[in-house]
Scaffold this motif. Structure first.
Motif, mmCIF file in Angstrom:
data_model
loop_
_atom_site.group_PDB
_atom_site.id
_atom_site.type_symbol
_atom_site.label_atom_id
_atom_site.label_comp_id
_atom_site.label_asym_id
_atom_site.label_seq_id
_atom_site.Cartn_x
_atom_site.Cartn_y
_atom_site.Cartn_z
ATOM 1 N N VAL A 20 24.993 -55.417 3.413
ATOM 2 C CA VAL A 20 24.306 -56.717 3.354
ATOM 3 C C VAL A 20 22.793 -56.519 3.414
ATOM 4 O O VAL A 20 22.050 -57.119 2.628
ATOM 5 C CB VAL A 20 24.799 -57.651 4.478
ATOM 6 C CG1 VAL A 20 23.902 -58.876 4.608
ATOM 7 C CG2 VAL A 20 26.239 -58.073 4.218
ATOM 8 N N GLU A 21 22.334 -55.680 4.330
ATOM 9 C CA GLU A 21 20.897 -55.445 4.455
ATOM 10 C C GLU A 21 20.301 -54.818 3.199
ATOM 11 O O GLU A 21 19.203 -55.180 2.779
ATOM 12 C CB GLU A 21 20.611 -54.558 5.668
ATOM 13 C CG GLU A 21 20.836 -55.272 6.984
ATOM 14 C CD GLU A 21 20.752 -54.358 8.191
ATOM 15 O OE1 GLU A 21 20.679 -53.108 8.028
ATOM 16 O OE2 GLU A 21 20.790 -54.890 9.319
ATOM 17 N N ALA A 22 21.025 -53.895 2.587
ATOM 18 C CA ALA A 22 20.493 -53.175 1.425
ATOM 19 C C ALA A 22 20.663 -53.918 0.109
ATOM 20 O O ALA A 22 19.809 -53.825 -0.777
ATOM 21 C CB ALA A 22 21.161 -51.803 1.315
ATOM 22 N N GLU A 23 21.765 -54.663 -0.036
ATOM 23 C CA GLU A 23 22.100 -55.233 -1.338
ATOM 24 C C GLU A 23 21.993 -56.763 -1.408
ATOM 25 O O GLU A 23 21.600 -57.305 -2.431
ATOM 26 C CB GLU A 23 23.519 -54.822 -1.738
ATOM 27 C CG GLU A 23 23.728 -53.321 -1.820
ATOM 28 C CD GLU A 23 22.889 -52.654 -2.898
ATOM 29 O OE1 GLU A 23 22.506 -53.314 -3.885
ATOM 30 O OE2 GLU A 23 22.629 -51.444 -2.759
ATOM 31 N N ILE A 24 22.362 -57.453 -0.354
ATOM 32 C CA ILE A 24 22.428 -58.920 -0.400
ATOM 33 C C ILE A 24 21.098 -59.562 0.004
ATOM 34 O O ILE A 24 20.609 -60.453 -0.683
ATOM 35 C CB ILE A 24 23.566 -59.439 0.502
ATOM 36 C CG1 ILE A 24 24.849 -58.746 0.122
ATOM 37 C CG2 ILE A 24 23.616 -60.951 0.503
ATOM 38 C CD1 ILE A 24 25.909 -59.487 -0.538
ATOM 39 N N LEU A 25 20.535 -59.119 1.120
ATOM 40 C CA LEU A 25 19.298 -59.745 1.601
ATOM 41 C C LEU A 25 18.161 -59.694 0.587
ATOM 42 O O LEU A 25 17.450 -60.689 0.421
ATOM 43 C CB LEU A 25 18.880 -59.152 2.946
ATOM 44 C CG LEU A 25 19.803 -59.489 4.117
ATOM 45 C CD1 LEU A 25 19.284 -58.863 5.405
ATOM 46 C CD2 LEU A 25 20.005 -60.983 4.271
ATOM 47 N N PRO A 26 17.957 -58.569 -0.109
ATOM 48 C CA PRO A 26 16.899 -58.574 -1.129
ATOM 49 C C PRO A 26 17.148 -59.613 -2.232
ATOM 50 O O PRO A 26 16.207 -60.237 -2.727
ATOM 51 C CB PRO A 26 16.924 -57.158 -1.700
ATOM 52 C CG PRO A 26 17.492 -56.325 -0.601
ATOM 53 C CD PRO A 26 18.512 -57.217 0.061
ATOM 54 N N LEU A 27 18.407 -59.818 -2.610
ATOM 55 C CA LEU A 27 18.713 -60.826 -3.630
ATOM 56 C C LEU A 27 18.482 -62.234 -3.093
ATOM 57 O O LEU A 27 17.989 -63.106 -3.805
ATOM 58 C CB LEU A 27 20.163 -60.696 -4.097
ATOM 59 C CG LEU A 27 20.504 -59.457 -4.903
ATOM 60 C CD1 LEU A 27 22.003 -59.415 -5.179
ATOM 61 C CD2 LEU A 27 19.714 -59.416 -6.190
#
Length: 77
Positions: A20-27
């Motif tokens: 989530v921190e690496a892939e979802i939050l940036p989106l």
């Protein structure tokens, strides 16, 4: 009732948190608040990543195409 996570459950939580921190939050930071969905390429990429990690469809019974085994504790095991 003991709510202590097993080592496997703790590993799942850690893996999902890092995903989530690496892939979802940036989106999410770039997502238009009025948009109803992610861009199709982002949605497909994230779906494939969750499949590759073995987390896709955990709530789907195996007889309907869900994973054969999981130890989330959701089914009382």
């Amino acid at each position: 009732m003991d709510f202590t996570m097993s080592d496997e459950q703790a590993l799942i939580v850690d893996t999902v948190r890092r995903f989530v921190e690496a892939e979802i939050l940036p989106l999410e930071a770039e997502l238009d608040p009025d948009a109803g969905e992610l861009a199709p390429d982002d949605a497909a990429r994230l779906t494939q990543m969750t499949r590759d990690m073995g987390f896709y469809g955990l709530d789907i019974p195996a007889e309907y195409g869900g994973p054969r085994h999981h130890d989330t504790g959701a089914d009382g095991h």
